[in-house]
Design a protein around this motif. Structure first.
Motif, PDB file in Angstrom:
ATOM      1  N   THR B 223      -9.016   4.870 -51.489  1.00 26.27           N
ATOM      2  CA  THR B 223      -8.668   5.714 -52.623  1.00 26.27           C
ATOM      3  C   THR B 223      -7.560   5.039 -53.411  1.00 26.27           C
ATOM      4  O   THR B 223      -6.545   4.657 -52.827  1.00 26.27           O
ATOM      5  N   TRP B 224      -7.775   4.899 -54.681  1.00 27.71           N
ATOM      6  CA  TRP B 224      -6.848   4.157 -55.528  1.00 27.71           C
ATOM      7  C   TRP B 224      -6.448   5.033 -56.704  1.00 27.71           C
ATOM      8  O   TRP B 224      -7.212   5.872 -57.154  1.00 27.71           O
ATOM      9  N   LEU B 225      -5.246   4.784 -57.142  1.00 25.81           N
ATOM     10  CA  LEU B 225      -4.829   5.384 -58.401  1.00 25.81           C
ATOM     11  C   LEU B 225      -4.919   4.263 -59.443  1.00 25.81           C
ATOM     12  O   LEU B 225      -4.109   3.347 -59.461  1.00 25.81           O
ATOM     13  N   LEU B 226      -5.952   4.346 -60.274  1.00 20.94           N
ATOM     14  CA  LEU B 226      -6.220   3.262 -61.227  1.00 20.94           C
ATOM     15  C   LEU B 226      -5.459   3.516 -62.522  1.00 20.94           C
ATOM     16  O   LEU B 226      -5.436   4.638 -63.032  1.00 20.94           O
ATOM     17  N   GLU B 227      -4.850   2.471 -63.028  1.00 20.05           N
ATOM     18  CA  GLU B 227      -4.126   2.577 -64.297  1.00 20.05           C
ATOM     19  C   GLU B 227      -4.741   1.607 -65.305  1.00 20.05           C
ATOM     20  O   GLU B 227      -4.849   0.407 -65.042  1.00 20.05           O
ATOM     21  N   ARG B 235      -6.169   7.327 -63.279  1.00 21.64           N
ATOM     22  CA  ARG B 235      -7.320   8.005 -62.685  1.00 21.64           C
ATOM     23  C   ARG B 235      -7.306   7.743 -61.183  1.00 21.64           C
ATOM     24  O   ARG B 235      -7.107   6.604 -60.759  1.00 21.64           O
ATOM     25  N   GLU B 236      -7.512   8.811 -60.435  1.00 17.68           N
ATOM     26  CA  GLU B 236      -7.646   8.616 -58.994  1.00 17.68           C
ATOM     27  C   GLU B 236      -9.108   8.311 -58.707  1.00 17.68           C
ATOM     28  O   GLU B 236     -10.010   8.985 -59.203  1.00 17.68           O
ATOM     29  N   TYR B 237      -9.301   7.307 -57.939  1.00 17.22           N
ATOM     30  CA  TYR B 237     -10.665   6.807 -57.763  1.00 17.22           C
ATOM     31  C   TYR B 237     -10.884   6.523 -56.290  1.00 17.22           C
ATOM     32  O   TYR B 237     -10.048   5.896 -55.631  1.00 17.22           O
TER      33      TYR B 237
END
Lengths: 583, 299
Positions: B223-227, B235-237
């Protein structure tokens, strides 16, 4: 399972636990990753701008382990207890074995209770145990079947200790067992314990009881008979009192007695000296058993006394003390009670060992430590007396009288026979000239008399234990019951016992030879008061669930916590290892 | 392959790219560009070159020196010889300088810069008149030396504006020549609009897409927090194997569209790996296109 907070911190921890989870979730950010653009990432895997998650958030194992670990730790601190289910409910039956259960025959509470019990058992499983509530609770053996077991339910005992019987039944059948109590009165208010069904089958009836009867013989003249009669009813009654010779049936005395309710009537009657077994009787009423009594002649058994190796002063003092007692005969050979000094070779029923005169006797002026609970020391007061002893004469067994100089009187059993060691020297002592001396001699003789062969007592109350001293060399002791039955008593040692039941005359024999007769009476007392008898049923709530015992879960939870810590550590190390390998 | 294994600095990378570019030569457009039907492209204008084109009738005002007197002698007609127009090829190289070129790893932007520097030098070797455009919020003409002498060349890659918007604000460029775009092409605007903005009449386009490994394969599972590097959008991805495959399918689809649109404009589309560019400046797929007549050997 009802958790209890052993510490306030545990309660606080339980409250904070969900808060911790929320904080964890709120502050748990995924790793930030800067990307050139979001166009290639499938939108269905994004979170929405308002934080709603279209895809299920997958929390790591570590989070769940930590949450479980915290929960277990808090739970362990709360001291949880688990009630364990062991077996289905059992049923135990407590039967009132007191005299009042026979009131109003036919149709007595006992008969009603037996009918109810048989009917009830027809639809229920066999009871776990049958407990008789008498002076002391007793278990009826169920191996021979219910009928055989109920044959031991005699209802002759002078009282019924129902709480003790219920406690015993619960002990036997388990804490979850349902206890059925069959009696003739209702329980005291708020006295019904959990898991008890109380069935009262009695009726309130007026009754007159002989609450006390004794016969005392005298050296000369007629015996004296003392009676106490009580009436338990609403109004006074006038009844004929009859005194008969049990063997011949001859009426020795008859009179009208008027008894007021609540006022015991005491009577003293003179009985001819030649009269044997007497029966005192009132007319039969609601409880006939307590309206009649058997009173045998109180023949005091003679005790033979002998002296061996005593100094003159000592023998004289003993002879003077024993000479004033009734039923004592000085003999030269084969005495029951032997006072001896020096080496012992002769056997006796009771033996009293005295010291030889020492070169330097010692004298105690007290204070004396007297075991007043011992029958040998009853009513013996040594205040103001001097007691000379021999320092070389050692004691053995249980001390009865002692001072700062040592033990003066002690006793022990030797081959089932009592042996006393009396460290007393006549020269230098004043105790033989005090009032304590005849009391001590009387106690000695009475004590020795109890060891004479035959029944220890000649009158017993139903439910009491008949004790019989067995003569040496006897192979079998039997008791012929009032109904004619012959019971062989199991013999162990010098004494056998028999639990009395039915009132009447018991004849004790040893190898076919008569040892004596014992009259068994029932005494009305509180059991004769049938005004409190009632009919009804009370049922308390069942015992707390079908569980027995409580198990403390704290240690188990702590072990679980330890396992979780190990698992947590392993998981973290595994993750670290993966990262390390990846890097 | 790790992008940060090279021990050299960005300046050293760029100097190496310039060196390799100087040893290379960009091919003429007709050598590597094809028409819609695969034919070679030639200039259709007449000029003053030595290449004969055709004859036409003399018109007053024509240079008498252009009259073919031999034809006049044979046919008594005044014919003027026409020659092909002598064109100095021009290269307009558009370098995407948006912040996305420095994400997810700055080496991606460095690879794009190296390509721009090397291709500019190769174009000069081939006689191209080259012009480097840096696409920030608006296009800016830049000199190669500005990159080579900059203390932080990657600091140039910080534009927040979308690249297609910058392309649409290009000034009117001379017709002809090659227009080359170096970018990651990761934006939502369709390729046709972008290509229409940068293409001109008779101007073939070359599109070079530079992507790093993570962009080619998608983010690692987790789970990544994409910037978004340009917009700062978070966006959390959640990535797993399925989402990785979906990402790669989307990337392939994007590249297919770009390739088709570039071909429609008579150009070339090529996806390059940033790691290979860092390693060899002119990676093998680039050489295979014939874009370079001669490629320098890596020292």
């Amino acid at each position: 399972m009802s958790p209890s907070f052993l510490t306030p911190w545990a309660g606080l921890g339980a409250v904070l636990l969900p808060l911790l989870a929320v904080v964890y979730l709120l502050y748990r950010h995924p790793p930030l990753r800067k990307v050139s653009s979001l166009v290639l990432f499938p939108a269905e895997h994004w979170s929405t701008p308002r934080g709603m998650k279209p895809t299920r958030r997958r929390l790591p194992w570590v989070f769940w382990l930590e949450l479980l670990l915290l929960a277990c730790a808090v739970l362990a601190a709360m001291g949880p207890q688990l009630r364990l289910l062991l077996r289905p409910r059992q049923v135990a039956v407590v039967l009132d074995n007191s005299l009042s259960m026979r009131a109003g025959e036919p149709g007595s509470p006992r008969q009603a209770a037996e009918a109810l019990l048989r009917e009830w058992l027809g639809s229920q499983a066999a009871p776990e145990s049958l407990v008789l509530a008498g002076s002391a609770p007793r278990v009826l053996p169920l191996e021979g079947g219910l009928t055989a077991a109920l044959s031991g339910w005699s209802c002759w005992e002078p009282q019924a200790d129902l709480p003790a019987a219920i406690a015993l039944a619960r002990e036997l059948a388990g804490p979850t067992a349902q206890i059925l109590v069959l009696t003739d009165h209702l329980p005291a208010e708020d006295a019904l314990r959990t898991g008890v069904t109380w069935r009262a089958l009695g009726r309130a009836l007026p009754n007159t009881s002989i609450t006390h009867a004794s016969r005392a013989g005298r050296e000369s003249g007629p015996d004296r008979l003392r009676l106490v009669i009580e009436h338990f009813g609403e109004s006074a009654v006038t009844l004929p009192l009859t005194l008969r010779d049990e063997l011949s049936g001859a009426v020795l005395h008859s009179q009208e007695v008027r008894v007021e309710p609540g006022k015991p009537l005491a009577l003293t009657l003179a009985v001819p000296e030649s009269a044997g077994l007497l029966r005192v009787a009132l007319p039969e009423d609601a409880l006939p058993a307590d309206s009649t009594m058997l009173l045998p002649r109180q023949a005091r058994r003679e005790v033979s006394v002998g002296f061996r190796g005593l100094e003159r002063e000592a023998a004289e003092a003993l002879r003077r003390g024993l000479g004033s007692l009734a039923g004592v005969r000085l003999v030269e050979s084969a005495p029951d009670l032997l006072f001896a000094s020096g080496p012992m070779s002769e056997a006796a029923l009771c033996r009293v060992e005295l010291p030889e005169r020492p070169p330097e006797p010692r004298i105690s002026a007290g204070p004396f430590l007297v075991d007043s609970t011992h029958p040998l020391a009853a009513d013996v007061s040594l205040q103001g007396t001097f007691w000379a002893i021999s320092p070389e004469f050692t004691s053995s067994g249980i001390p009865i009288i002692q001072s700062e100089l040592g033990v003066h009187l002690s006793w022990r059993l030797e081959e089932h026979r009592p042996v006393l060691r009396l460290n007393w020297l006549a020269r230098g002592s004043t105790v033989q000239r005090s009032v304590a001396w005849p009391m001590l001699m009387q106690n000695l003789v009475d004590w020795c008399r109890e060891y004479q062969p035959g029944p220890v007592r000649s009158v017993l109350t139903a439910g009491e234990e008949l004790r019989v001293r067995v003569p040496a060399g006897v192979a079998e002791v039997t008791v012929r019951e009032p109904g004619g039955g012959l019971v062989a008593l199991p013999q162990a040692g010098s004494e056998v016992a028999y639990l009395t039941g039915q009132p009447g005359l018991l004849r004790v024999q040893a190898d076919g030879r008569d040892l004596g007769e014992v009259a068994v009476n029932v005494v009305g007392g509180s059991e004769g008061d049938l005004r409190q008898a009632a009919r009804g049923e009370q049922t308390s709530p069942p015992a707390a669930s079908e569980t027995v015992g409580v198990r403390d879960l704290g240690p188990t939870l702590l072990v679980l916590c330890l396992g979780l810590v190990l698992g947590h550590t392993w998981l973290l190390q595994s993750r670290f290892r993966q990262r390390w390998l990846r890097s | 392959m790790s992008l940060s294994t090279e021990p050299t600095s960005p300046q050293q990378h760029l100097r190496r790219a310039a060196q390799l570019g100087s040893m290379s030569s960009l091919a003429p457009p007709d050598r590597f560009l094809l028409g819609r039907h695969g034919e070679r492209l030639h200039s259709r204008s007449s000029g003053a070159s030595l290449d004969f084109l055709d004859y036409r009738e003399y018109a007053p005002g024509d240079d008498p020196r252009a009259v073919d007197w031999g034809v006049y002698a044979r046919s008594d007609r005044l014919a003027v010889r026409r020659f092909r127009e002598e064109i100095r090829p021009r290269l307009d190289l558009f370098l995407d300088a948006s912040a996305s070129m420095a994400a997810p790893v700055p080496e991606k932007g460095l690879a794009a810069l190296m390509l721009a520097v090397a291709l500019s030098h190769a174009a000069r070797n081939a006689g191209y008149a080259d012009q480097l455009w840096q696409l920030d919020e608006r296009p800016r003409q830049r000199l190669l030396d500005e990159y080579l002498s900059a203390a932080e060349p990657l600091g140039q890659l910080c534009a927040k504006g979308p690249t297609p918007l910058a392309l649409r604000s290009l000034p009117k460029l001379p017709p002809g020549g090659v227009r080359m775009l170096i970018s990651d092409l990761l934006w939502e605007e369709p390729p046709s609009a972008t290509l229409a903005a940068m293409a001109g009449p008779g101007c073939p386009v070359v599109v070079l897409q530079v992507l790093c490994e993570e962009e080619r394969l998608g983010p690692a599972p987790g789970t990544w927090l994409l910037e978004d590097a340009e917009t700062g959008l978070l966006r959390e991805y959640h990535a797993d194997q399925d989402t990785r495959l979906a990402y790669q399918r989307r990337l392939r689809a994007l590249q297919d569209v770009w390739a088709a649109e570039t071909r429609r404009h008579g150009g070339v589309f090529l996806a390059l790996e940033a790691e290979q560019v860092l390693e060899s400046v002119f990676p093998r797929p680039l050489l295979a296109t014939g874009l370079l007549l001669a490629a320098g050997v890596q020292p």
